[in-house]
Design an enzyme around this catalytic site. Structure first.
Site, PDB file in Angstrom:
ATOM      1  CD  GLU A 222      -1.781   2.289   1.633  1.00 12.19           C
ATOM      2  OE1 GLU A 222      -1.377   3.135   0.787  1.00 12.19           O
ATOM      3  OE2 GLU A 222      -1.915   2.539   2.828  1.00 12.19           O
ATOM      4  CB  CYS A 256      -0.987   7.014   1.651  1.00  8.45           C
ATOM      5  SG  CYS A 256      -2.351   6.038   2.315  1.00  8.45           S
TER       6      CYS A 256
END
Length: 481
Positions: A222, A256
Site C-alpha cells: 500500500e 497517503c
C-alpha cells in the site's frame, strides 16, 4: 556495537518466526473460536490502551489531538476487527466449484478451501502508526494467521507501547513486535514470511519487494502517490472546498490518500481556491495553538516540504499561504505548518513530481475534462482519485477513462473508510488489497480440492497410454472451434 545489536535482533526475529510457524503447524486446524478469541483480544488491546496510544502519537508528532488519533487510528481498527468478527466464519466456509464436464455427472467434486497462510509480516508507517498495524490485522487474524510487526522508527513512542502491551494480550507464538531503525527493518523484510504487507513510500516498497523476492514471499504493498482531485464545472464549489480542506488538513496532509493536487476549470480557478480557503478558515480559525491541528512529524519532513515551496517559487509558481489568524510562523519554533496553495505549477516542479505528504496543495487548470483525464493518464496510476461534480456523464467519463486504486466521488478519502470495499493501489501506488472479505482472502491460501470419482476417468478419456480410440475421440471432440 550497532552491527552487533542489529545482528542480535535479526537472530531474535528469525527465532520468533520459527517459533510462530512451528506452533501454527502444530495447531492445525485451529477452531474458529480461537480466531474469534484473538480478534476479541485485539479489540480489548485497542480500547484498553486508546488513551496511551493517543498520548504516544502526540509525543511522536510534536502534537496531534487525542480526538484525531481516536478517530483515525483507534476507531477504524476497532471497526475493522468487529466487521471481521461478525463475518469471518462465513468467509471461511469456502466455495463449491463445478467439476469439468462430464466429470461432475459421474460423481467428481471440486471446491476451494480457505486456509491460513501461516506467519504474516506487517511493516507499518508513521503517519497512522496504530491503524496501519491494526486495520490489516483484522484480516490477518480472521484468516487464522500469526503475525510479526515492525512499526516505524519515526514514531518510537508508539512502537515502544506496542512492544510493551502486545505480550499482555498475545503469546509470542501469536503476535510479536520488533522495534528498531532501518537495519532492523531491512532484516525484518528479508525474513521468509508466508505473506508480508507493507504500507509506506513507493521508493521503500521497491526495496521491500526486492527483499521478499529472495524468499518468494507474496507481498501486499500500500504505497500512495499523487492522488488527483478533479473539480468539474458542475461541482458545488462550497461543498467541494470544505471537503477538500478537510481531507488536506487532516493529519496536516500526512495521509497517503490526501488530495495531492487539484485540477480545476481555468475559468473557475479563483473561485475554487477561495472555497478551499474558506473551508480551512471554517475548520481551523487558528493553527499554532489549535489542539485540532497536527504538527509535521519531524524536522526532516518539515524541511522537505519547505524545500518544495522554495523550488516552486524559484520556478515561477505563486504560493498562497492560508493563515486564518495571520499568525507569525516566521518566529514560531514548532513544526505546525499552514496550508500553502500553489498556482501556476508544472511538471518541472518538485510539488508535481513527488508525493507531497503535507499541507501543500498545487492547483492545475484545464480547458476541457479530456485535458484533465489525459494529464492523469500520462502519470503514474494513483492510490486514490477524486471527482467533484453533478454531471453524471462527465463523472462516468472520468471513471471510465482513468485507472486508480480507488475512487471517491464528491468527497475525498472516504472510499478507504468503507470496510466492505477492497483497499489497495495499482502499479506504483501498490498491489493487492485488504479490508473486509478482500483482506480475509489476501491473507488466506485459496486451496483447490478435487475429489475423484471411482470411475477410471483417465482411461475413459484416453489420458493414459497406450493412446488409441479414446484418445483420438477426446482430441477430436475438444479441439474444435
Amino acid at each position: 556495537m550497532p552491527e552487533a545489536n542489529s545482528s542480535d535482533k535479526s537472530t531474535e526475529m528469525q527465532a520468533a518466526l520459527s517459533k510462530q510457524r512451528a506452533d501454527f503447524t502444530a495447531s492445525m486446524p485451529e477452531a474458529m473460536s480461537v480466531r474469534r478469541d484473538r480478534i476479541d483480544r485485539a479489540i480489548a488491546l485497542l480500547i484498553d490502551y486508546k488513551d496511551q496510544f493517543a498520548d504516544a502519537v502526540s509525543e511522536d508528532f510534536g502534537h496531534r489531538s487525542t480526538e484525531q488519533t481516536l478517530m483515525t487510528d483507534i476507531m477504524p481498527s476497532v471497526s475493522a476487527m468487529k466487521h471481521a468478527r461478525k463475518h469471518f466464519e462465513s468467509w471461511a466456509r469456502g466455495e463449491k466449484r463445478k467439476a469439468t464436464f462430464p466429470l461432475g455427472l459421474i460423481g467428481a467434486k471440486a471446491e476451494v478451501v480457505y486456509q491460513p497462510k501461516g506467519v504474516v509480516g506487517v511493516v507499518a508507517p508513521w503517519n497512522f502508526p496504530v491503524g496501519m498495524v491494526m486495520v490489516p490485522m483484522a484480516g490477518i487474524l480472521a484468516a487464522g494467521n500469526r503475525a510479526m510487526i515492525k512499526p516505524s522508527e519515526f514514531t518510537e513512542n508508539v512502537s515502544a507501547l506496542f512492544e510493551e502491551i502486545v505480550p499482555k494480550y498475545f503469546d509470542e507464538t501469536e503476535m510479536a513486535v520488533f522495534t528498531g531503525g532501518p537495519e532492523v527493518g531491512i532484516a525484518f523484510s528479508q525474513l521468509a514470511f508466508d505473506h508480508m504487507i507493507f504500507t509506506g513510500a513507493t521508493s521503500v516498497g521497491k526495496h521491500i519487494m526486492r527483499a521478499a523476492a529472495e524468499n518468494l514471499v507474496p507481498v501486499t504493498l500500500e504505497l500512495g502517490g499523487k492522488s488527483p482531485t478533479i473539480v468539474g464545472r458542475s461541482a458545488d464549489q462550497k461543498k467541494a472546498g470544505e471537503r477538500i480542506a478537510t481531507g488536506k488538513m487532516m493529519n496536516a496532509g500526512q495521509i497517503c490518500l490526501a488530495p495531492d493536487y487539484l485540477m480545476v476549470a481555468s475559468d473557475q480557478e479563483e473561485d475554487v481556491i477561495e472555497s478551499v480557503k474558506q473551508g480551512v478558515h471554517a475548520q481551523y480559525p487558528a493553527l499554532i495553538d489549535n489542539d485540532d491541528y497536527t504538527s509535521v512529524v519531524n524536522e526532516r519532513n518539515y524541511d522537505r516540504l519547505q524545500g518544495y515551496l522554495a523550488d516552486a517559487r524559484e520556478k515561477g509558481a505563486e504560493v498562497i499561504e492560508v493563515n486564518p489568524a495571520a499568525e507569525d510562523f516566521e518566529s514560531y519554533n514548532g513544526r505546525k505548518m499552514p496550508l500553502h496553495i500553489v498556482r501556476g505549477v508544472n511538471d518541472d516542479m518538485k510539488v508535481m513530481q513527488e508525493e507531497i505528504f503535507g499541507p501543500i496543495l498545487p492547483v492545475m487548470t484545464y480547458r476541457s475534462i479530456d485535458e484533465a483525464i489525459d494529464y492523469v493518464n500520462d502519470h503514474d496510476r494513483p492510490l486514490g482519485l477524486y471527482y467533484f461534480g453533478s454531471d453524471k456523464a462527465e463523472e462516468q467519463q472520468v471513471l471510465n477513462r482513468t485507472v486508480s486504486g480507488g475512487v471517491t466521488v464528491n468527497d475525498v478519502i472516504f472510499h478507504n473508510a468503507m470496510e466492505d470495499l477492497p483497499f489497495g493501489g495499482i502499479g506504483p501506488s501498490g498491489m493487492g488489497h485488504y479490508h473486509g472479505a478482500d483482506g480475509f482472502k489476501t491473507f488466506s491460501h485459496m486451496r483447490a480440492v478435487y475429489r475423484q470419482t471411482g470411475v477410471d476417468v483417465a482411461g475413459m478419456g484416453g489420458f493414459k497410454p497406450p493412446y488409441g480410440k479414446s484418445t483420438h475421440a477426446t482430441l477430436k471432440r475438444e479441439l474444435k472451434k
